[in-house]
Motif scaffolding. Sequence first.
Motif, PDB file in Angstrom:
ATOM      1  N   ASP A 158      31.805  -0.753  25.799  1.00 54.32           N
ATOM      2  CA  ASP A 158      31.330   0.613  25.564  1.00 54.32           C
ATOM      3  C   ASP A 158      29.812   0.614  25.366  1.00 54.32           C
ATOM      4  N   ALA A 159      29.329  -0.358  24.582  1.00 58.13           N
ATOM      5  CA  ALA A 159      27.890  -0.461  24.340  1.00 58.13           C
ATOM      6  C   ALA A 159      27.143  -0.815  25.614  1.00 58.13           C
ATOM      7  N   LEU A 160      27.754  -1.665  26.454  1.00 54.83           N
ATOM      8  CA  LEU A 160      27.123  -2.045  27.715  1.00 54.83           C
ATOM      9  C   LEU A 160      27.049  -0.840  28.655  1.00 54.83           C
ATOM     10  N   ASP A 161      28.111  -0.027  28.668  1.00 52.14           N
ATOM     11  CA  ASP A 161      28.097   1.193  29.477  1.00 52.14           C
ATOM     12  C   ASP A 161      26.985   2.133  29.030  1.00 52.14           C
ATOM     13  N   LYS A 162      26.800   2.260  27.716  1.00 50.11           N
ATOM     14  CA  LYS A 162      25.747   3.129  27.198  1.00 50.11           C
ATOM     15  C   LYS A 162      24.370   2.590  27.569  1.00 50.11           C
ATOM     16  N   ALA A 163      24.238   1.260  27.540  1.00 48.65           N
ATOM     17  CA  ALA A 163      22.969   0.647  27.934  1.00 48.65           C
ATOM     18  C   ALA A 163      22.644   0.990  29.383  1.00 48.65           C
ATOM     19  N   TRP A 164      23.671   0.964  30.235  1.00 49.33           N
ATOM     20  CA  TRP A 164      23.473   1.315  31.643  1.00 49.33           C
ATOM     21  C   TRP A 164      23.077   2.788  31.784  1.00 49.33           C
ATOM     22  N   GLU A 165      23.788   3.657  31.066  1.00 50.03           N
ATOM     23  CA  GLU A 165      23.498   5.085  31.143  1.00 50.03           C
ATOM     24  C   GLU A 165      22.084   5.387  30.668  1.00 50.03           C
ATOM     25  N   ASN A 166      21.592   4.620  29.689  1.00 51.45           N
ATOM     26  CA  ASN A 166      20.264   4.840  29.127  1.00 51.45           C
ATOM     27  C   ASN A 166      19.179   4.068  29.867  1.00 51.45           C
ATOM     28  N   GLY A 167      19.574   3.343  30.913  1.00 50.92           N
ATOM     29  CA  GLY A 167      18.598   2.584  31.673  1.00 50.92           C
ATOM     30  C   GLY A 167      18.087   1.347  30.967  1.00 50.92           C
ATOM     31  N   ASN A 168      18.873   0.824  30.023  1.00 50.37           N
ATOM     32  CA  ASN A 168      18.449  -0.357  29.264  1.00 50.37           C
ATOM     33  C   ASN A 168      18.858  -1.618  30.030  1.00 50.37           C
ATOM     34  N   ILE A 169      18.100  -1.940  31.047  1.00 48.50           N
ATOM     35  CA  ILE A 169      18.418  -3.076  31.912  1.00 48.50           C
ATOM     36  C   ILE A 169      18.266  -4.392  31.161  1.00 48.50           C
ATOM     37  N   LYS A 170      17.354  -4.447  30.206  1.00 48.79           N
ATOM     38  CA  LYS A 170      17.101  -5.685  29.464  1.00 48.79           C
ATOM     39  C   LYS A 170      18.370  -6.151  28.744  1.00 48.79           C
ATOM     40  N   ASN A 171      19.058  -5.239  28.069  1.00 50.40           N
ATOM     41  CA  ASN A 171      20.275  -5.611  27.351  1.00 50.40           C
ATOM     42  C   ASN A 171      21.375  -6.086  28.304  1.00 50.40           C
TER      43      ASN A 171
END
Length: 314
Positions: free
Chosen positions: A224-237
């Motif tokens: 779920d957190a990884l999906d949110k990172a993708w939605e927010n454009g957090n490529i680093k995470n």
Amino acid sequence: MSKILLDGEGVFMASCIIERIKNNKLNVIDYDALLNIITAIVLWDDIYILCEPTNSHFITGINYFKQYSSNFHIIKDYHFFPGDLEEMLFDDLKANKNEDVINSLLGDESYYIFSNEKRRTFNYLFTASIKGLDYMPSIQRQAILESYGYPNFFLRKDVISKIDEELNQYYEQVNECLPLKRISYSFPVLLDYLLDRYCLEDIIKGAFELKQSKPLVEFRKEMDALDKAWENGNIKNIKEYFTKIEHVIGVLSGSIKCDKRINLTISFPPALSFDIAVPHKKTFHSVFLKDLAFYGINERHPKPNLNTKITLKK
């Protein structure tokens, strides 16, 4: 909490694949239909299907799945698109801000010239969009969506595929040390992981049991957190997460040495707990992925253990 809509045709095809494995008629790529359903059961919190009791692909009419029908959420107020397409577009879809979905998928092509199979595909996709669900299409319908430029993109599926990719690289390294290449597997590691613990007829039961285990509950939170990172454009995470998978398999395979250590617990009986070294300062929390990697390196059999005493054709 993650939610996904399963395609009735996809569930039916998974049932057919189980039967074909039993009858020794499996082709190389056929397991994809089964893997899609197993992955959805294990990696998403809530599983949804459409209520189609007159359709042979409805859950209560499908072998191996009807006994688990209570584990599925039934959508009764779904929307199909016959002659009332225009009304639906301006009411439900527009109200739910799905104009971008429609424009990107349909473009200038009239919905009315779609084949019945295309209509069914988009019925599922639009229903999932309206309900706020991910959609796992059948293999055939996934190809239809991809032909319209709609990628069936799920990071959590990519995470499991990354485990397979890293394990396959390790197996190739081992094969290079042997006079003949003796190490190969017919199925992805997640299927072998289940088939090694459950007979073929119980693989769906095994998926639901694995789903409820503590490591899987925690793993889905990570996804779920990884999906949110993708939605927010957090490529680093995202990069860091996939890099940690490489390191865990490197450590377990002995190709990476380091001093820091974390605890690893094998989640199926017999219970086993020990330490492995990890090269990152941050703890890699996913016990499930560590279990899967440990199994792939230390416990996986060169031939899939189907517990049905059959030999798969290559």
